[in-house]
Design a protein around this motif. Sequence first.
Motif, PDB file in Angstrom:
ATOM      1  N   VAL A  57       0.837  -1.198   0.000  1.00 54.27           N
ATOM      2  CA  VAL A  57       0.000   0.000   0.000  1.00 54.27           C
ATOM      3  C   VAL A  57       0.869   1.244   0.000  1.00 54.27           C
ATOM      4  CG1 VAL A  57      -1.854   1.245   1.188  1.00 54.27           C
ATOM      5  CG2 VAL A  57      -1.748  -1.262   1.343  1.00 54.27           C
ATOM      6  N   LEU A  58       0.685   2.094  -1.008  1.00 54.06           N
ATOM      7  CA  LEU A  58       1.356   3.404  -1.038  1.00 54.06           C
ATOM      8  C   LEU A  58       0.422   4.383  -0.343  1.00 54.06           C
ATOM      9  CD1 LEU A  58       2.600   3.414  -4.756  1.00 54.06           C
ATOM     10  CD2 LEU A  58       3.689   2.395  -2.749  1.00 54.06           C
ATOM     11  N   ALA A  59       0.781   4.751   0.892  1.00 53.58           N
ATOM     12  CA  ALA A  59      -0.077   5.620   1.712  1.00 53.58           C
ATOM     13  C   ALA A  59       0.665   6.925   1.966  1.00 53.58           C
ATOM     14  CB  ALA A  59      -0.429   4.925   3.031  1.00 53.58           C
ATOM     15  N   GLY A  60       0.661   7.802   0.949  1.00 48.82           N
ATOM     16  CA  GLY A  60       1.423   9.042   1.071  1.00 48.82           C
ATOM     17  C   GLY A  60       2.886   8.844   0.722  1.00 48.82           C
ATOM     18  N   TRP A  61       3.168   7.884  -0.137  1.00 50.97           N
ATOM     19  CA  TRP A  61       4.530   7.658  -0.656  1.00 50.97           C
ATOM     20  C   TRP A  61       4.739   8.654  -1.784  1.00 50.97           C
ATOM     21  CZ3 TRP A  61       8.883   4.991   0.417  1.00 50.97           C
ATOM     22  CH2 TRP A  61       9.801   4.738  -0.595  1.00 50.97           C
ATOM     23  N   LEU A 116      -0.331  -4.038  -5.705  1.00 49.06           N
ATOM     24  CA  LEU A 116       0.252  -2.739  -5.365  1.00 49.06           C
ATOM     25  C   LEU A 116      -0.826  -1.685  -5.584  1.00 49.06           C
ATOM     26  CD1 LEU A 116       2.835  -1.006  -4.741  1.00 49.06           C
ATOM     27  CD2 LEU A 116       3.292  -1.026  -7.194  1.00 49.06           C
ATOM     28  N   ILE A 117      -1.209  -0.985  -4.498  1.00 49.73           N
ATOM     29  CA  ILE A 117      -2.273   0.018  -4.606  1.00 49.73           C
ATOM     30  C   ILE A 117      -1.804   1.360  -4.055  1.00 49.73           C
ATOM     31  CG2 ILE A 117      -4.059  -1.771  -4.498  1.00 49.73           C
ATOM     32  CD1 ILE A 117      -4.747  -0.818  -1.659  1.00 49.73           C
ATOM     33  N   ASN A 118      -2.430   2.416  -4.537  1.00 53.65           N
ATOM     34  CA  ASN A 118      -2.034   3.781  -4.178  1.00 53.65           C
ATOM     35  C   ASN A 118      -3.263   4.605  -3.811  1.00 53.65           C
ATOM     36  OD1 ASN A 118      -0.281   6.149  -4.075  1.00 53.65           O
ATOM     37  ND2 ASN A 118      -1.211   6.770  -6.003  1.00 53.65           N
ATOM     38  N   LEU A 119      -3.060   5.502  -2.866  1.00 49.31           N
ATOM     39  CA  LEU A 119      -4.079   6.488  -2.487  1.00 49.31           C
ATOM     40  C   LEU A 119      -3.733   7.799  -3.181  1.00 49.31           C
ATOM     41  CD1 LEU A 119      -6.389   7.295  -0.432  1.00 49.31           C
ATOM     42  CD2 LEU A 119      -4.549   8.003   1.072  1.00 49.31           C
ATOM     43  N   VAL A 123     -11.155  11.694  -3.985  1.00 48.74           N
ATOM     44  CA  VAL A 123     -10.122  10.783  -3.498  1.00 48.74           C
ATOM     45  C   VAL A 123     -10.343   9.446  -4.189  1.00 48.74           C
ATOM     46  CG1 VAL A 123      -9.255   9.521  -1.480  1.00 48.74           C
ATOM     47  CG2 VAL A 123     -10.002  11.911  -1.235  1.00 48.74           C
ATOM     48  N   MET A 124      -9.249   8.795  -4.566  1.00 57.47           N
ATOM     49  CA  MET A 124      -9.377   7.435  -5.091  1.00 57.47           C
ATOM     50  C   MET A 124      -8.262   6.550  -4.554  1.00 57.47           C
ATOM     51  SD  MET A 124      -7.995   7.326  -9.016  1.00 57.47           S
ATOM     52  CE  MET A 124      -6.481   8.167  -9.517  1.00 57.47           C
ATOM     53  N   VAL A 125      -8.568   5.262  -4.505  1.00 60.64           N
ATOM     54  CA  VAL A 125      -7.544   4.243  -4.284  1.00 60.64           C
ATOM     55  C   VAL A 125      -7.553   3.396  -5.547  1.00 60.64           C
ATOM     56  CG1 VAL A 125      -6.722   2.358  -2.823  1.00 60.64           C
ATOM     57  CG2 VAL A 125      -8.029   4.246  -1.806  1.00 60.64           C
ATOM     58  N   HIS A 126      -6.351   3.191  -6.123  1.00 57.51           N
ATOM     59  CA  HIS A 126      -6.291   2.499  -7.407  1.00 57.51           C
ATOM     60  C   HIS A 126      -5.107   1.543  -7.449  1.00 57.51           C
ATOM     61  CE1 HIS A 126      -2.814   4.827  -8.992  1.00 57.51           C
ATOM     62  NE2 HIS A 126      -3.257   5.739  -8.155  1.00 57.51           N
ATOM     63  N   TYR A 127      -5.212   0.562  -8.344  1.00 58.08           N
ATOM     64  CA  TYR A 127      -4.064  -0.307  -8.610  1.00 58.08           C
ATOM     65  C   TYR A 127      -2.982   0.518  -9.296  1.00 58.08           C
ATOM     66  CZ  TYR A 127      -6.674  -4.467  -7.310  1.00 58.08           C
ATOM     67  OH  TYR A 127      -7.383  -5.406  -6.609  1.00 58.08           O
ATOM     68  N   VAL A 128      -1.719   0.220  -8.977  1.00 64.26           N
ATOM     69  CA  VAL A 128      -0.609   0.974  -9.556  1.00 64.26           C
ATOM     70  C   VAL A 128      -0.139   0.286 -10.836  1.00 64.26           C
ATOM     71  CG1 VAL A 128       1.746   1.815  -9.185  1.00 64.26           C
ATOM     72  CG2 VAL A 128       0.102   1.822  -7.300  1.00 64.26           C
ATOM     73  N   ILE A 129      -0.005   1.094 -11.891  1.00 61.95           N
ATOM     74  CA  ILE A 129       0.598   0.663 -13.144  1.00 61.95           C
ATOM     75  C   ILE A 129       1.715   1.670 -13.446  1.00 61.95           C
ATOM     76  CG2 ILE A 129      -1.519  -0.437 -13.996  1.00 61.95           C
ATOM     77  CD1 ILE A 129      -1.957   2.033 -15.797  1.00 61.95           C
ATOM     78  N   PRO A 130       2.589   1.386 -14.423  1.00 62.21           N
ATOM     79  CA  PRO A 130       3.705   2.321 -14.662  1.00 62.21           C
ATOM     80  C   PRO A 130       3.266   3.763 -14.949  1.00 62.21           C
ATOM     81  CG  PRO A 130       4.162   0.228 -15.721  1.00 62.21           C
ATOM     82  CD  PRO A 130       2.749   0.147 -15.205  1.00 62.21           C
TER      83      PRO A 130
END
Length: 197
Positions: free
Chosen positions: A90-94, A110-113, A144-151
């Motif tokens: 989880v990328l939480a403010g990365w 791998l997910i991102n906020l 606000v969204m939470v999403h899967y991370v892609i390049p």
Amino acid sequence: MSKRIVVLISGNGSNLQSLIDKTKSHEIPGTIVHVFSSKSTAYGLERAKAASIPTSVLSLKTYKDKHLTREDFNKDLSALVSDQKPDLVVLAGWMLILSESFVNQFRGKLINLHPSMPGDIEGANAIERAYQEFLSGKRTKTGVMVHYVIPEVDKGEPILFEKVDILPNDSLNDLETRIHTVEHKLISLAVAKVLSD
């Protein structure tokens, strides 16, 4: 067996705190096994320590000071995260963009906020940019969204998202506070959803 969660942070860690609270109350079916920070001064590290969660700091500046590349940094981070055998990262403010090789290694888990609606404001300073557009009369909402991370930055498949109104008398601080409240809720719901699917 409890699902293994690794969290990457760069700052205050209020979203990390939400995840810690929800794992403790079993609203998230998993355990945070490690927190990685890109800054040694990130207050999120204190939050993790208070919850007895192991932490590591990996600073890009340290790599640059040693004349190492960003790819070296990503490679080492990838190896360290991989060692934790995560079911979810989880990328939480990365606040650093991760390399394509890192993203592909953890793709699908791998997910991102991100403080914007899908397809709206991508990249850094999304709250400030939305507020500037509000001041110039171009918008009355963000999200606000939470999403899967892609390049491609902030373009991955959304897991959950929610609109946030920008009220007529809002200061930037007012908007940030409202967005953070939604973030704390959404990140926990999204992690629970992904781990339960």
